[in-house]
Design a protein around this motif. Structure first.
Motif, short mmCIF file in Angstrom:
data_model
loop_
_atom_site.label_atom_id
_atom_site.label_comp_id
_atom_site.label_asym_id
_atom_site.label_seq_id
_atom_site.Cartn_x
_atom_site.Cartn_y
_atom_site.Cartn_z
N ASN A 2 0.84 -1.17 0.00
CA ASN A 2 0.00 0.00 0.00
C ASN A 2 0.89 1.24 0.00
O ASN A 2 1.89 1.32 0.70
CB ASN A 2 -0.88 -0.06 1.25
CG ASN A 2 -1.86 1.06 1.30
OD1 ASN A 2 -1.68 2.10 0.68
ND2 ASN A 2 -2.91 0.88 2.08
N HIS A 3 0.43 2.24 -0.78
CA HIS A 3 1.22 3.45 -0.92
C HIS A 3 1.33 4.19 0.42
O HIS A 3 2.38 4.71 0.77
CB HIS A 3 0.55 4.33 -1.98
CG HIS A 3 1.30 5.59 -2.29
ND1 HIS A 3 2.64 5.70 -2.27
CD2 HIS A 3 0.86 6.83 -2.65
CE1 HIS A 3 3.02 6.91 -2.58
NE2 HIS A 3 1.92 7.63 -2.82
N ARG A 4 0.31 4.22 1.20
CA ARG A 4 0.35 4.89 2.50
C ARG A 4 1.26 4.14 3.46
O ARG A 4 1.98 4.76 4.25
CB ARG A 4 -1.04 4.97 3.09
CG ARG A 4 -1.86 6.01 2.43
CD ARG A 4 -3.15 6.10 3.15
NE ARG A 4 -4.05 6.95 2.42
CZ ARG A 4 -5.22 7.32 2.81
NH1 ARG A 4 -5.66 6.88 3.97
NH2 ARG A 4 -5.96 8.09 2.08
N LEU A 5 1.22 2.86 3.42
CA LEU A 5 2.08 2.07 4.29
C LEU A 5 3.55 2.32 3.94
O LEU A 5 4.41 2.43 4.82
CB LEU A 5 1.72 0.59 4.15
CG LEU A 5 2.52 -0.36 5.02
CD1 LEU A 5 2.30 -0.05 6.49
CD2 LEU A 5 2.15 -1.78 4.71
N HIS A 6 3.81 2.43 2.68
CA HIS A 6 5.17 2.68 2.21
C HIS A 6 5.68 4.03 2.75
O HIS A 6 6.80 4.14 3.24
CB HIS A 6 5.16 2.67 0.69
CG HIS A 6 6.53 2.69 0.06
ND1 HIS A 6 7.59 3.33 0.58
CD2 HIS A 6 7.01 2.12 -1.08
CE1 HIS A 6 8.64 3.20 -0.17
NE2 HIS A 6 8.30 2.45 -1.22
N ILE A 7 4.88 5.09 2.71
CA ILE A 7 5.27 6.41 3.19
C ILE A 7 5.47 6.38 4.70
O ILE A 7 6.41 6.98 5.24
CB ILE A 7 4.21 7.45 2.78
CG1 ILE A 7 4.28 7.65 1.27
CG2 ILE A 7 4.43 8.77 3.49
CD1 ILE A 7 3.22 8.56 0.72
N CYS A 8 4.62 5.67 5.39
CA CYS A 8 4.76 5.58 6.84
C CYS A 8 6.05 4.89 7.23
O CYS A 8 6.72 5.28 8.20
CB CYS A 8 3.56 4.83 7.45
SG CYS A 8 2.07 5.84 7.44
N LEU A 9 6.40 3.85 6.53
CA LEU A 9 7.65 3.13 6.83
C LEU A 9 8.87 4.03 6.55
O LEU A 9 9.85 4.03 7.31
CB LEU A 9 7.74 1.85 6.02
CG LEU A 9 6.82 0.72 6.49
CD1 LEU A 9 6.91 -0.46 5.52
CD2 LEU A 9 7.20 0.26 7.87
N LEU A 10 8.82 4.78 5.46
CA LEU A 10 9.92 5.68 5.15
C LEU A 10 10.04 6.78 6.20
O LEU A 10 11.14 7.15 6.63
CB LEU A 10 9.73 6.32 3.77
CG LEU A 10 10.09 5.43 2.58
CD1 LEU A 10 9.73 6.13 1.27
CD2 LEU A 10 11.56 5.10 2.59
N ALA A 11 8.89 7.31 6.66
CA ALA A 11 8.91 8.34 7.68
C ALA A 11 9.46 7.79 8.99
O ALA A 11 10.24 8.45 9.70
CB ALA A 11 7.51 8.92 7.88
N ALA A 12 9.08 6.56 9.35
CA ALA A 12 9.58 5.94 10.58
C ALA A 12 11.09 5.71 10.48
O ALA A 12 11.84 5.91 11.45
CB ALA A 12 8.83 4.65 10.85
N ALA A 13 11.55 5.26 9.33
CA ALA A 13 12.99 5.02 9.14
C ALA A 13 13.77 6.35 9.22
O ALA A 13 14.86 6.42 9.79
CB ALA A 13 13.24 4.33 7.81
N ALA A 14 13.21 7.41 8.65
CA ALA A 14 13.88 8.71 8.69
C ALA A 14 13.94 9.24 10.10
O ALA A 14 14.97 9.77 10.54
CB ALA A 14 13.15 9.70 7.78
N LEU A 15 12.88 9.08 10.88
CA LEU A 15 12.89 9.53 12.26
C LEU A 15 13.88 8.73 13.09
O LEU A 15 14.57 9.26 13.96
CB LEU A 15 11.49 9.42 12.87
CG LEU A 15 10.50 10.50 12.42
CD1 LEU A 15 9.11 10.18 12.97
CD2 LEU A 15 10.94 11.86 12.88
N ALA A 16 13.96 7.44 12.84
CA ALA A 16 14.89 6.59 13.59
C ALA A 16 16.33 6.97 13.25
O ALA A 16 17.22 6.98 14.10
CB ALA A 16 14.62 5.13 13.28
N ALA A 17 16.60 7.30 11.99
CA ALA A 17 17.96 7.64 11.57
C ALA A 17 18.39 9.01 12.11
O ALA A 17 19.56 9.23 12.38
CB ALA A 17 18.05 7.63 10.05
N CYS A 18 17.47 9.92 12.31
CA CYS A 18 17.82 11.25 12.80
C CYS A 18 18.34 11.22 14.22
O CYS A 18 19.14 12.04 14.62
CB CYS A 18 16.60 12.18 12.73
SG CYS A 18 16.25 12.69 11.03
#
Length: 175
Positions: A2-18
């Motif tokens: 799902n496109h929304r699931l994909h964006i959420c995972l990317l946002a979570a990964a970006a927050l974790a990396a910061c």
């Protein structure tokens, strides 16, 4: 996926990396220019004045200064001291030279040069002469040494001069 699931995972990964520290060996870039930040604030007022901007400046990070520069100056060594003048004429020779008055200068000077060569270094005459005209003398002839007319410095050093007073300096030759 799902496109929304994909964006959420990317946002979570970006927050974790910061929140992660940088990986070792990765150099951080240091800013080399000044950073100017402008913050505009508004205060609740009843007047119609425009808000004033606030500016803060933070200096750029500069590396610590290096060690102070040192320069060395070398002076040339002082010149060696001048060697003392050599004494040339012994007292006995001085007396015999000063007694040769009433004679023509060229012949006397030739004899004096021979005497000087015997006492000078390298067997070469190492002193000179000065002629002084004394027309008041009643000597006959040209370029005759007048009475008491020879003056030898005491002591006579190498390079010194013997003074000869003669009746007519213009006609002196041979010296």
């Amino acid at each position: 996926m799902n496109h929304r699931l994909h964006i959420c995972l990317l946002a979570a990964a970006a927050l974790a990396a910061c929140g992660q520290p940088p990986t070792p060996g990765t150099p951080r870039a240091m800013p080399q220019t000044e950073v100017t930040t402008t913050v505009t604030t508004t205060a609740p007022t009843t007047t119609s004045a425009d808000p004033l901007p606030t500016t803060t400046t933070s200096p750029s990070h500069q590396p610590p200064p290096g060690p102070p520069r040192t320069t060395t100056t070398t002076k040339p060594p002082p010149p060696p001291p001048k060697p003392p003048d050599r004494w040339v004429l012994p007292a006995s020779l001085r007396g015999s030279i000063e007694q040769q008055t009433g004679l023509p200068f060229p012949g006397v000077w030739e004899a004096v040069q021979t005497q000087l060569a015997d006492v000078c270094p390298g067997k070469v005459p190492c002193a000179g002469y000065t002629l002084v005209a004394d027309p008041s003398a009643d000597q006959e002839g040209d370029c005759v040494i007048v009475s008491n007319g020879i003056s030898v410095p005491d002591p006579l050093h190498e390079g010194g001069k013997i003074t000869f007073r003669v009746n007519n300096k213009n006609n002196c030759t041979g010296g």
